[in-house]
Structures are given as structure tokens and as C-alpha cells.
Write a protein that holds these residues in place. Sequence first.
Motif, short mmCIF file in Angstrom:
data_model
loop_
_atom_site.label_atom_id
_atom_site.label_comp_id
_atom_site.label_asym_id
_atom_site.label_seq_id
_atom_site.Cartn_x
_atom_site.Cartn_y
_atom_site.Cartn_z
N SER A 98 0.84 -1.21 0.00
CA SER A 98 0.00 0.00 0.00
C SER A 98 0.86 1.24 0.00
O SER A 98 0.63 2.19 -0.76
CB SER A 98 -0.89 -0.01 1.25
OG SER A 98 -1.35 -1.32 1.47
N ARG B 31 -6.27 -6.04 -0.23
CA ARG B 31 -5.87 -6.18 1.18
C ARG B 31 -6.79 -7.09 1.96
O ARG B 31 -8.02 -7.00 1.83
CB ARG B 31 -5.86 -4.81 1.86
CG ARG B 31 -4.64 -3.98 1.54
CD ARG B 31 -4.78 -2.61 2.16
NE ARG B 31 -4.70 -2.67 3.63
CZ ARG B 31 -3.58 -2.37 4.30
NH1 ARG B 31 -2.49 -2.05 3.65
NH2 ARG B 31 -3.57 -2.41 5.62
N LYS B 32 -6.21 -7.95 2.77
CA LYS B 32 -7.02 -8.74 3.70
C LYS B 32 -7.62 -7.78 4.73
O LYS B 32 -8.81 -7.76 4.97
CB LYS B 32 -6.15 -9.79 4.39
CG LYS B 32 -6.11 -11.14 3.66
CD LYS B 32 -5.27 -12.11 4.43
CE LYS B 32 -3.97 -12.44 3.70
NZ LYS B 32 -3.08 -11.27 3.44
N GLN B 33 -6.67 -6.96 5.32
CA GLN B 33 -7.11 -6.00 6.34
C GLN B 33 -7.40 -4.66 5.65
O GLN B 33 -6.48 -3.91 5.32
CB GLN B 33 -5.98 -5.83 7.37
CG GLN B 33 -6.31 -4.96 8.53
CD GLN B 33 -5.06 -4.71 9.38
OE1 GLN B 33 -3.98 -5.23 9.07
NE2 GLN B 33 -5.20 -3.94 10.44
N LYS B 34 -8.69 -4.37 5.39
CA LYS B 34 -9.10 -3.21 4.58
C LYS B 34 -8.65 -1.90 5.22
O LYS B 34 -8.45 -1.82 6.44
CB LYS B 34 -10.63 -3.17 4.41
CG LYS B 34 -11.23 -4.46 3.86
CD LYS B 34 -10.88 -4.68 2.39
CE LYS B 34 -11.47 -6.00 1.91
NZ LYS B 34 -10.67 -6.60 0.81
N SER C 107 -7.00 3.83 -2.49
CA SER C 107 -7.47 3.04 -1.33
C SER C 107 -8.47 2.00 -1.80
O SER C 107 -8.43 0.84 -1.39
CB SER C 107 -8.11 3.96 -0.29
OG SER C 107 -7.27 5.04 -0.03
N GLN D 86 -9.09 6.65 5.47
CA GLN D 86 -8.93 7.35 4.18
C GLN D 86 -9.14 8.84 4.36
O GLN D 86 -8.34 9.67 3.88
CB GLN D 86 -9.91 6.79 3.16
CG GLN D 86 -9.66 5.33 2.83
CD GLN D 86 -10.59 4.83 1.74
OE1 GLN D 86 -11.05 5.59 0.90
NE2 GLN D 86 -10.91 3.54 1.78
N ASN E 132 -7.93 -1.85 -1.33
CA ASN E 132 -8.86 -2.65 -0.53
C ASN E 132 -9.31 -3.91 -1.26
O ASN E 132 -9.67 -4.91 -0.62
CB ASN E 132 -10.07 -1.81 -0.12
CG ASN E 132 -9.73 -0.93 1.08
OD1 ASN E 132 -8.78 -1.22 1.79
ND2 ASN E 132 -10.49 0.13 1.25
#
Lengths: 641, 641
Positions: free
Chosen positions: B159, B421-424, B414, B430, B418
Amino acid sequence: MERQQVSEKDRYQFQHEGAVELLVFNFLLILTILTIWLFKNHRFRFLHETGGAMVYGLIMGLILRYATAPTDIESGTVYHCGKLAFSPSTLLINITDQVYEYEYKREINQHNISPHQGNAILEKMTFDPEIFFNVLLPPIIFHAGYSLKKRHFFQNLGSILTYAFLGTAISCIVIGLIIYGFVKAMVYAGQLKSGDFHFTDCLFFGSLISATDPVTVLAIFHELHVDPDLYTLLFGESVLNDAVAIVLTYSISMYSPKENPNAFDAAAFFQSVGNFLGIFASSFAMGSAYAVVTALLTKFTKLCEFPMLETGLFFLLSWSAFLSAEAASLTGIVAVLFCGVTQAHYTYNNLSSDSKMRTKQLFEFMNFLAENVIFCYMGLALFTFQNHIFNALFILGAFLAIFVARACNIYPLSFLLNLGRKQKIPWNFQHMMMFSGLRGAIAFALAIRDTESQPKQMMFTTTLLLVFFTVWVFGGGTTPMLTWLQIRVGVDLDENLKEEPSSLQANNLDHSICKGESSGMFYSWYKWPHRYLKPILTHSGPPLTTTLPEWCGPISRLLTSPQAYGEQLKEDDVECIVNQDELAMNYQEQATSPSSTPARLGLDKKASPQTPNKENIYEGDLGLGGYELKLEQTLGQSQLN
Amino acid sequence: MERQQVSEKDRYQFQHEGAVELLVFNFLLILTILTIWLFKNHRFRFLHETGGAMVYGLIMGLILRYATAPTDIESGTVYHCGKLAFSPSTLLINITDQVYEYEYKREINQHNISPHQGNAILEKMTFDPEIFFNVLLPPIIFHAGYSLKKRHFFQNLGSILTYAFLGTAISCIVIGLIIYGFVKAMVYAGQLKSGDFHFTDCLFFGSLISATDPVTVLAIFHELHVDPDLYTLLFGESVLNDAVAIVLTYSISMYSPKENPNAFDAAAFFQSVGNFLGIFASSFAMGSAYAVVTALLTKFTKLCEFPMLETGLFFLLSWSAFLSAEAASLTGIVAVLFCGVTQAHYTYNNLSSDSKMRTKQLFEFMNFLAENVIFCYMGLALFTFQNHIFNALFILGAFLAIFVARACNIYPLSFLLNLGRKQKIPWNFQHMMMFSGLRGAIAFALAIRDTESQPKQMMFTTTLLLVFFTVWVFGGGTTPMLTWLQIRVGVDLDENLKEEPSSLQANNLDHSICKGESSGMFYSWYKWPHRYLKPILTHSGPPLTTTLPEWCGPISRLLTSPQAYGEQLKEDDVECIVNQDELAMNYQEQATSPSSTPARLGLDKKASPQTPNKENIYEGDLGLGGYELKLEQTLGQSQLN
């Protein structure tokens, strides 16, 4: 678009140079550090780090001088101002009608529009004295003051002041006279136009070259734990005589007789003397003032919770002492020196233990870097400075002069002092002091500050050579000289390890002694600051409510910190108590830095046998920060050397 | 004699200015420190130290602008070169036939022979970008890298890189386009000559203003112990996007289409892209190279006995990384950033415990000073910089542009992230990132670097205003914004105090986890440096004799340090072991600096709930120095803020 292109190119160019310049110094310092480490490992003491730094500087100077490409300044590209859309880094102005590019430079040299011509990198390398005085010198001098070994210093105060003031004056005059003789000879030999080199110039040289800087010697003394009295005499003398020499140089350069400069003008002379005293006194005042402010700030703001802020404040205020002295046309060196002494004495006690360590390490580090940068730079300057004037006769004269002057300074004064001193200065000490007359940073900085006229350039070149010679030859010869003069060198460390724990008891002994001893000139002299300044500026000391008269009750209540009231009854013990804290701190530090142990023990050893009652009082009032710091510095040094 | 008199006068004058200049900054910093302390005491968070520094800078700038006497530059004294025996500090050259002194200046401004005219002190006050880039920025960036919170950083690496590279590119283009629109409008409104402000200039502005610097925000995050993931995202993004923005600015300014600048030239464009990648990659390489050298030096020389030498070497080599990158026309910022990361990761483990503390405190201190100097200077610059061009339309455009650009950067990216990403990244994160788009030192430094042409001057002025606005408004609004967005803020410290002792067991837990977890993309990625680099560069890690193939036995035996052989059997546990040492160190440090406790505990707490197995591996291999340092930094910051 072209505009941008050009400016881009130009920008890269300039940025490039700026970086390269700094990079060169970085590499020199890195080399020096690695060399120091190598020498440490092999217990090699004949070349001190500063000597090494100079060697590397010399080599680098050679490379820069003969290996760098000439830039367009030399290739003499001519831009038409109308078309000039970007700002050139250098301007060569043709103020004559000659059109030879070489002639331009000659002209400009004569008119001193820019001191250094030719290769742009060399030009960059010879950075201006401003940096020396405002950035590099302050940390060195401050560190000297901050880590002053106060106990012995104040014990030998009389002798130190005599050497520093009287001695420097003598040496200045003697050198001036000898040089004047040689100048006359040079004029006779036709090497110099008459009236080009005044007697004032000779005195000017005399004063700037009188600043001794036995950094090498003292470093070795540290390592070998040489007799602390000799150490203090040398250290005190060199630190103070730097200050004296600087002020002297100013006052002489201000000396301006009305009519022809060779005639002696009483009025102007006394004016110069007045200048000297005035400048010295007010610089001293300013330095101490800043330290007092710092002490009060650190006392009344609870900064202890934020060690970095505390350190920052301490650092900035100390530097400001220097800068405001300079800004007021006083001498920052004197200011920052006494600022350091006062900081160590009062502010230091208000700092949090974390800040105590931080400040010490910070200044130790800055001192180390600044010192080596200066010595590297001296090496560089020999080749990168472009207006050298090597004059055999003048150089010879200078060498002769400094030795004669040093002799006229040390031996007669020591004789006079011995008449008064209970504890005489033995012959071998005198010889060692004679031998330790090294020249260093200050002399160089004073010389480079003004290299406009021809005589000044000659002085600069000569000073540089004197520094090289003294640092390499005398610095290298220190250890053999010590053995030859049979000066008492450090003691066995193992037996100290056993004694170490007892020093706290030893301190309780001091304690009782403090109570006992309450007479003597020194004591009454020390009593005043202890009774009034200490309680005002720190949390310790007797509460002002007891020391100040009734009528100023409110102020005294305001200024006295609650901690102090506890000490109502034992005014004179305070120092001993704080002293124990200090010692406690040492133990704690020993844990963190093992390498410190030998140095410190060595010291404690040397300190203990010769601590007559009187000392413990200075220990208490004047020696606290210093004592603690001395140890710290010793460990710093012992790590270096 | 007159000569000397004059040069004396001149010398004092110039020395005076040099000192005053520095003195002003000292006073500003002292004021700032005292203010910080005041704010600390009153838990006042709406104005951060940097904001305060700027305020003081502004005030001082006002005073300097309107209270200082004009020097002889303005009074326009004319010396005849023939008689000119000393070197004047400034030269005004009349290159036209006009004789009005005022005209001189106009002329010179137009021809840009000297960027700043008028009051000599103002001139002094606006010091050149060289100092910014070579002296003030490096410590800040290095400190960022050295104290990078590696564990979370590498967890969120994907990220962060996306935001940094893609995000900055987007923001640069968006800003460029919007500004270009406004420029067209200005041309239409007749405020600007057409062809005076190219599209490349707009992109140039876009890139320089894309460098975000949420120093204020992060400081407050530190203090409030905000969710570490949000912290890391912001920190990583801002640190990396500085680097990206700088390289981008260079490549754009190098972008030179053959024919008219407005036309899009594919070749030149791809060349710029090539430049960008080339410069970034080689800067990265150079930075890491220096760190590797440092690691090897500290590993094979037994410098640990001399902490100061070690610190010195560490400091100089890190700085050299920056300087040589600059000298090679790469970007030192990138170099020194990754140098810092690598230093923390490898060299740090070779340092003596004393040096570990010294280096951390030194860089912490330098970072603190440099940061505040820069912000003070920004305040000063508003009044002391003499070629401001305030253009309402342009400023309006810039304000609009940065918000739109920030939005186009954060939200779409973002969203894309997302998906993977597993963990949003939740909405409130944001919004917070959107809000944290402060501009600071880097944008300013890039803008001041080139203020020759009119457009560049306009950009500089606008950048300055943007910095003021964002730092004061957004910086001040951080705390309310956090509450409004309901972002998880620090945890109760008392309950941590109870938990604290357990963290060593927690570590033994890691230990077993380390053994257990041995799959996953990250692991394989981390395995390589752990197997080869760690044993080569530090004393820990599995001996090379086991990891390297047979045929390079001698080298591996040479490089592996004896300590490493002990660890033959437990390759993967090494990190956990070292990790315990690190923790042990923390305890020890806690003892020395009480104020650190809360911050650290707060962290441990936040760290513990969300440490999935994978992390402990980074903890082990990538997080060590960082983990330890993070804490140290936290305590540093928590002392500041």
C-alpha cells in the motif's frame, strides 16, 4: 526553454560543487577516524589524530591542486550581460582595458575583489573565516571550559593567570621585536618594500602566533595520566592565553597612531590597552550572563522531563553567548569559554541526569569533529590557498622568535611564581611547558581571518608552517620528552580497582573536612558565590532567606527552591552532598561505558594523595560539574587517544 | 595604515553580520523550545512546535524587514576600483548607462546577477538552498529512515509503495493540469504573458508541491498513540513520496522537448521517465552501499571500545551517502533515506550499546534542530525573500489543485488497494489520510532551489503560503479530526504497566512462532537477506558456511564472525534472541529516561493485539533496530510533543 535548460545545468553544477566540498571533508574525517582507531589498537603515540588529520589534509590538498580540472572561470568564457538569463556562480570583472584573461585575474588579485582565483573547487575548498569563527571554534572552546578541571584549576589560578596574561604579553612583544628585526633585514635584502610591513604588523603577528594550543600534548597527558598539576597548568594556560591572544590581536589591529605608524603614539597605545581590558571584561561578562540565564531557565522551568528540549536550550544559549559577543564586536571565544565554565558550575547541577549525559556527549562529539575538521583544513590550506607567500627569512625569523619568546615567557615567570608558591614548579615541569608551546587552531584562524595585504599573506603562510612543525615534531616528541624529563606518569590501575569503593567514605571524610576548614583567602573568595550565587542559580546551596539580609525577604523566598530549605543547618556541607551524587553518577556511568574505568580510576588515584583540605571546598563549590565532567572528558579522551 | 583601518572596519562589519544572522536563528529556536515546553505543560495541541517556529519566524521577518537600517548597498556608495584596497562584501555592477542607483537594482534584478537586492541583513537571512539540501535536510530524512517502524512498514509495504509512487504521479499530473487551466486564465486576464509559463512549469510545480510532510500530524499521532497501521501508512507514504517528488521534480526539469515546449514530445517524455527510474534506483543503491560499508567497518574493526569514534564513523558515512549521491547528480534524499533504513537494520546491531544510544540521541537532536530551523526559516522567508510574486488567481488555483489532487490520490488508490488487502483500509482512515496532506520542508526546499524566473518566483510564494495554511489549519485540526472520525486513540497506560513484565514471555512466544511460521510470500522474501546479508554484515544470523554453497567456503569462513557459529542449529530463532537483547536494552533505558515509559507502554500495548505470526518474522529480521528505535523515537517525540 533554453533558460530553464541553462539554469538546470547551472544548478546541478553548483549543487555538485557544494556536495563535493563537504564530501572531501567527510572522507578526510573518516580516514582520520580509522587511523586513530588503528593507532589506538597499536598503542602508537608518535602521531596524534590531529597530526594525522593534517597529513590527510595535505595529501588531499595535493590531489585537488594538481588533479582537478579547471572550470570555465579559467577557460574564461565571456557572457554578454544582456543575454545572461541565469545567475552565474562567479563574476570576473574586467576593470582595466587589458583583454588577456590572465591579466583579469592579476588585476582582480590586486584589487582584492575576490581573494581566491582560479580553480573553482580550490576556491570552494578555502572556506571563509566566518565559518571558522562562528561554527568550528565555539564547540572546541566551550568544551574546554565545560570540562575544565576546576579543582586544580582554581588551586593554580594565580600561576595560570600570570602565564596567560603576562606570559602572552611578553611573548607577543618579544616575537614582535624579533620579527621586526628580520623585517628590517628583509627590506635590506630587498625582499620587501620599506614601509610595507609596519611594527604594528609585527606585533599583530606576535599576538596571533602567541596563542598556544597543546591539544596533542594534553591528549597524551590524559592517556598517560600525567601529574594533574602540570596538566592543569598547561591546560589553563593554553585555554586562557587563546582568549588573551585573540583580544590582543584585535586591540593591536585597532591600534592606530595619528601620524606615521612607526612612531610610538602613547595615546593610541593606552587606547589599545583600554580596548584590551574593555573587550576582555565585557566578553567575560556576556559569557557568564548567558550561563546565568541558562541556569535560571533550567532551574525554574521543569524542563527535566524533556531532556532533548533541555539539551537544545543549553546548546543554543551557549552558542548564543558566543554569537552575541561577536555581534557586539567583543570576542566570542572569551565569552563562550567562561560561559562553559559557568554552565558546568551552576547549570549542570540543574540538568536531568539524561541531559547531563547528552550535553557532555554532544559537546564531546562536536569538539572532536570540529577539531579534526580544522586540522584537516590546515593541511588542505597549504595547497588550496592560492595567495601563499613563502619567505625563507621571515619563516626563519618566526621559528626563532617563537622559541625565544616561549623561553622568555616560561622561565622568568616560573621563577617569579616559585617565589610565591608553597608548592614550587619544578624544573622538569618548566621544561615540559617550554616544550609544549604548540601552535594550532586559534593561531591559524586568526591568521586566515585577514589575508588581504601582502604582509598578512606572508604571516598566514608562516603560521601554517609553524603549526605543521610544532604539531608534528613537538606533538610526536611528547612521550619521549616525558620519560626524558622523568615526569610522574599514570599509576597502576589494578590497585585502584581495590581502592575505588572507598572513595565514598573518602567523601564523607571531605565532608567533615569541609566543616573544619573555614579560613584562608581562597575560602573567603569562594564563600561569596557559594552563599549567594549557588542558591539563586541552582536547587542546592544555603537558602537565601538565611544568607540575604532581612529586608530582601520576599525576593529571597521567591528565588530559593524548596529543596534548599532542607539544608538550612549545614550550609557548608552542601558541596559534599552534591559531590556524593556526582560520584554516584560516575558509578552508574561506569556500568554503561567500560572503557572509562581505567581513565577515571587513574584520576581518582592521582586526585586522592594530593587533596589538602582547601581543595575540597573548591571540589564542593567550584569543582562539582568540573570534577564530574573531568572524568567524563577523560573517558571521552581515553576513548579517542 | 588606512588600509588596515578600512579592512578592520570591513572585517568587523562582515563578522558582525555573520554572527547576527546565526544569532537570529538561535533566538528563534530558543523561543520555540520554550513555547514547546509551555505547550507540553498545558497539554496544548492546537499549535505544533513547527507551527510555532513559523509564527516566530514570521514575526522576526517582519522586524528585520521594517526595523533594520539599510546598509551602504542601498545608500549606494561608489568606490573607485583603483582605490579599492579591501574586498567589498557586495558588488553592484552598472551594466547599463542609467545612473540612478535605483535603476542599477532594477537592471540587476532583470539580469539576475544577484537574486536578492537591498538590505544586506535580509540578503544574509535568505541563505542559499545549498545549505538546505546539504546540511538541514539530510538529518531529518536520515532520522526518518533510521527510526522507521519496520514491522508495520513491511506489512503495509504494498500500500505504501502504491500511495508513494502511483499517488504522487497522479497528484503531480492533476495539479499540473489544474494549474495549467489557471495559467491559461491568467494569460486571458492579462496577468501573464503567454508562453511565459509552460505546461512543463505546471508539472514542475505539481511535482514539487506533491511532497507531503505530515510532521505535525505524525507528532500528534505519536503522542496520542493512534492506530499504528494508520500511522505507518501515513509515515511511509510521506517519507517515500518526498523521495519520489524530488526525483520527479528533477526529471521534469530535465524534460526538454526538441521543438516548442507545449507540444508533447514522446521521446523526451520517456527519457524523463527513464531519468526518474534511473535516478531513483541508483540513489537507492548508493545509499544502501554506504550502509553496507558502515556495517562491515563496524563489524570487522573493534571500534566498540571507542564509542565516539564509532558514532563519528556512523555519522560521517551516513552523511557521505547523501553527499556522494548529490555529487553524482542523483538525489541524496533517497540515498540517505535508504541508508538510514539499512543502517538501522544491519549496522545498528554491530554498535556498542553506548554508540546505539549516542547515535539515536544525536540524530534525534539534529532532526529536532534542523526541522525547527527550516520552519523558522519558512516564516522568515515570507518577509526577507525579496522577489515574491503574489498572484491571487495562481494561489487560488494551487489551493484548489492540492485538495483535488489529494482526493484523486487517496480515495481511488485506497479503493484499489482494498480489493487486494485482507485488512481493509477503512473510510475514516482514508479521510484522515486525505486530511493529513500537509506540505512542509521538502516542498519549500524544492521551490526555493530555483527562484530565477518569474514563474518560479510565483511558485515559491505560493508554496510558502500553502505550507503556512496546511501546517496551521490542518496541523491544528488533527486532534479534533481524530475524535470526529472516531479513530482509535491511545490506551490506558496503567493497565499496561501491569502487562509490561509479560512482554519477555510474549517474546519467547514469538520465538516459537518464528519456528512455526515458515511459509508465505513475505517469508520467502525475507529469507534471503536473513540467510546471506545478516551473517555477512552483522555478528548474528546463521553462519555462511551453512548457507553458502561448498565452493565458496573460504570466503564464507572469512566473513562469518565466530559468534555466529554458535547459532548453527537455530537459524530462524536468531531474531528472537536479539529481540530479547533489544527488549533488555529498553528496560535499561526506561530506567534512565522516565518520560519514555508511557509512550513505550502505549506502543507495546497496541503492538500486542495485532501481531499475527507473519509480523514476528519482520520483527525478527526487519523490525529489530526499528522496533527498538521506534520506541526510542517515540520517547523522543513524546518528550517533544
